[in-house]
Design a protein around this motif. Sequence first.
Motif, PDB file in Angstrom:
ATOM      1  N   SER A  79     -66.784 -23.911 -72.138  1.00  0.00           N
ATOM      2  CA  SER A  79     -67.175 -23.305 -70.872  1.00  0.00           C
ATOM      3  C   SER A  79     -66.674 -21.866 -70.774  1.00  0.00           C
ATOM      4  N   LEU A  80     -65.436 -21.638 -71.221  1.00  0.00           N
ATOM      5  CA  LEU A  80     -64.882 -20.279 -71.192  1.00  0.00           C
ATOM      6  C   LEU A  80     -65.337 -19.449 -72.386  1.00  0.00           C
ATOM      7  N   ARG A  81     -65.793 -20.153 -73.433  1.00  0.00           N
ATOM      8  CA  ARG A  81     -66.240 -19.522 -74.676  1.00  0.00           C
ATOM      9  C   ARG A  81     -65.123 -18.728 -75.348  1.00  0.00           C
ATOM     10  N   LYS A  82     -63.940 -19.324 -75.337  1.00  0.00           N
ATOM     11  CA  LYS A  82     -62.804 -18.678 -75.993  1.00  0.00           C
ATOM     12  C   LYS A  82     -61.695 -19.704 -76.195  1.00  0.00           C
ATOM     13  N   TRP A  83     -60.714 -19.336 -77.014  1.00  0.00           N
ATOM     14  CA  TRP A  83     -59.526 -20.159 -77.195  1.00  0.00           C
ATOM     15  C   TRP A  83     -58.575 -19.902 -76.042  1.00  0.00           C
ATOM     16  N   THR A  84     -57.975 -20.966 -75.531  1.00  0.00           N
ATOM     17  CA  THR A  84     -57.047 -20.832 -74.413  1.00  0.00           C
ATOM     18  C   THR A  84     -56.045 -21.980 -74.448  1.00  0.00           C
ATOM     19  N   THR A  85     -55.092 -21.969 -73.563  1.00  0.00           N
ATOM     20  CA  THR A  85     -54.132 -23.059 -73.406  1.00  0.00           C
ATOM     21  C   THR A  85     -54.246 -23.603 -71.991  1.00  0.00           C
ATOM     22  N   SER A  86     -53.670 -24.763 -71.744  1.00  0.00           N
ATOM     23  CA  SER A  86     -53.731 -25.355 -70.403  1.00  0.00           C
ATOM     24  C   SER A  86     -53.064 -24.446 -69.382  1.00  0.00           C
ATOM     25  N   ARG A  87     -51.962 -23.836 -69.776  1.00  0.00           N
ATOM     26  CA  ARG A  87     -51.237 -22.951 -68.850  1.00  0.00           C
ATOM     27  C   ARG A  87     -52.066 -21.715 -68.503  1.00  0.00           C
ATOM     28  N   GLU A  88     -52.669 -21.097 -69.514  1.00  0.00           N
ATOM     29  CA  GLU A  88     -53.513 -19.923 -69.270  1.00  0.00           C
ATOM     30  C   GLU A  88     -54.734 -20.281 -68.432  1.00  0.00           C
ATOM     31  N   LEU A  89     -55.276 -21.469 -68.681  1.00  0.00           N
ATOM     32  CA  LEU A  89     -56.444 -21.932 -67.936  1.00  0.00           C
ATOM     33  C   LEU A  89     -56.120 -22.086 -66.454  1.00  0.00           C
ATOM     34  N   VAL A  90     -54.988 -22.719 -66.155  1.00  0.00           N
ATOM     35  CA  VAL A  90     -54.582 -22.912 -64.758  1.00  0.00           C
ATOM     36  C   VAL A  90     -54.341 -21.569 -64.078  1.00  0.00           C
ATOM     37  N   GLU A  91     -53.697 -20.652 -64.771  1.00  0.00           N
ATOM     38  CA  GLU A  91     -53.448 -19.327 -64.195  1.00  0.00           C
ATOM     39  C   GLU A  91     -54.753 -18.608 -63.878  1.00  0.00           C
ATOM     40  N   GLN A  92     -55.757 -18.820 -64.697  1.00  0.00           N
ATOM     41  CA  GLN A  92     -57.059 -18.216 -64.440  1.00  0.00           C
ATOM     42  C   GLN A  92     -57.739 -18.865 -63.238  1.00  0.00           C
ATOM     43  N   LEU A  93     -57.685 -20.197 -63.156  1.00  0.00           N
ATOM     44  CA  LEU A  93     -58.361 -20.919 -62.077  1.00  0.00           C
ATOM     45  C   LEU A  93     -57.781 -20.601 -60.704  1.00  0.00           C
ATOM     46  N   ILE A  94     -56.455 -20.584 -60.594  1.00  0.00           N
ATOM     47  CA  ILE A  94     -55.838 -20.382 -59.272  1.00  0.00           C
ATOM     48  C   ILE A  94     -56.032 -18.960 -58.758  1.00  0.00           C
ATOM     49  N   ASN A  95     -56.385 -18.052 -59.658  1.00  0.00           N
ATOM     50  CA  ASN A  95     -56.629 -16.673 -59.228  1.00  0.00           C
ATOM     51  C   ASN A  95     -58.069 -16.433 -58.783  1.00  0.00           C
ATOM     52  N   TYR A  96     -58.889 -17.477 -58.784  1.00  0.00           N
ATOM     53  CA  TYR A  96     -60.247 -17.351 -58.282  1.00  0.00           C
ATOM     54  C   TYR A  96     -60.274 -17.196 -56.763  1.00  0.00           C
ATOM     55  N   SER A  97     -59.224 -17.687 -56.094  1.00  0.00           N
ATOM     56  CA  SER A  97     -59.186 -17.637 -54.630  1.00  0.00           C
ATOM     57  C   SER A  97     -57.737 -17.626 -54.151  1.00  0.00           C
ATOM     58  N   PRO A  98     -57.400 -16.740 -53.178  1.00  0.00           N
ATOM     59  CA  PRO A  98     -56.030 -16.733 -52.629  1.00  0.00           C
ATOM     60  C   PRO A  98     -55.671 -18.052 -51.950  1.00  0.00           C
ATOM     61  N   ILE A  99     -56.653 -18.691 -51.305  1.00  0.00           N
ATOM     62  CA  ILE A  99     -56.400 -19.962 -50.622  1.00  0.00           C
ATOM     63  C   ILE A  99     -56.094 -21.055 -51.646  1.00  0.00           C
ATOM     64  N   LEU A 100     -56.847 -21.055 -52.748  1.00  0.00           N
ATOM     65  CA  LEU A 100     -56.603 -22.031 -53.803  1.00  0.00           C
ATOM     66  C   LEU A 100     -55.217 -21.829 -54.407  1.00  0.00           C
ATOM     67  N   TYR A 101     -54.836 -20.575 -54.568  1.00  0.00           N
ATOM     68  CA  TYR A 101     -53.515 -20.266 -55.112  1.00  0.00           C
ATOM     69  C   TYR A 101     -52.412 -20.786 -54.191  1.00  0.00           C
TER      70      TYR A 101
END
Length: 201
Positions: A79-101
């Motif tokens: 889905s991201l079309r790249k190599w990542t880690t679970s930690r990096e993935l979560v950091e990316q997701l929570i920055n999609y919205s201040p409320i989600l963060y």
Amino acid sequence: MDMNYSYDKLISRCFPCAQLITDRFHVVQQMTKAFNVLRVQVMKEFDTKSPEYRHLKYYWKHLLKDYDDLSDIPFYSRSLRKWTTSRELVEQLINYSPILYQGWQVLQLASTHFRNKDSQAFFDLIESLNTEILPETFVKKYQFLLGKKASIKLALELGYSNGCLEGMNNKIKAIKRVAYGFRTFRNFKKRILLMNKTLTN
């Protein structure tokens, strides 16, 4: 017991001297449900074809994990079309919205206090939640736990748990769901016993 309102009233009436202990599993379930509702609300703010929508939909389980337990082992995300880690993935997701963060931060802090059996810090965090920052539905799901304060404190102090029973119920429901019905109850019972290796010749 769980947090069912009718169970609480029934037990208090039949056993007036009993001390009610809320099962820890159901407290954690209440917190994760609150965050999942928030995640879906944030997800629906994005277009269904957007990458943010897809990521929040497919990788929701990573958001529920304790941050310190997230893996640093790289994996390829189609889905991201790249190599990542679970930690990096979560950091990316929570920055999609201040409320989600903010909601994710509350979940992480509450889970840490609960895991450390620090009831004072746990309830102080819930009482400090502000509807001006977080959605009212999210805050209400956490504040619901304040009504069970005494029984949750006992759950953190004592070792009683419904974990084994809840796990067994979940297994039975899974068997029932994937089997699409049994010819007789006897066969259903045998399958449950076989699953738990309690059936003897």
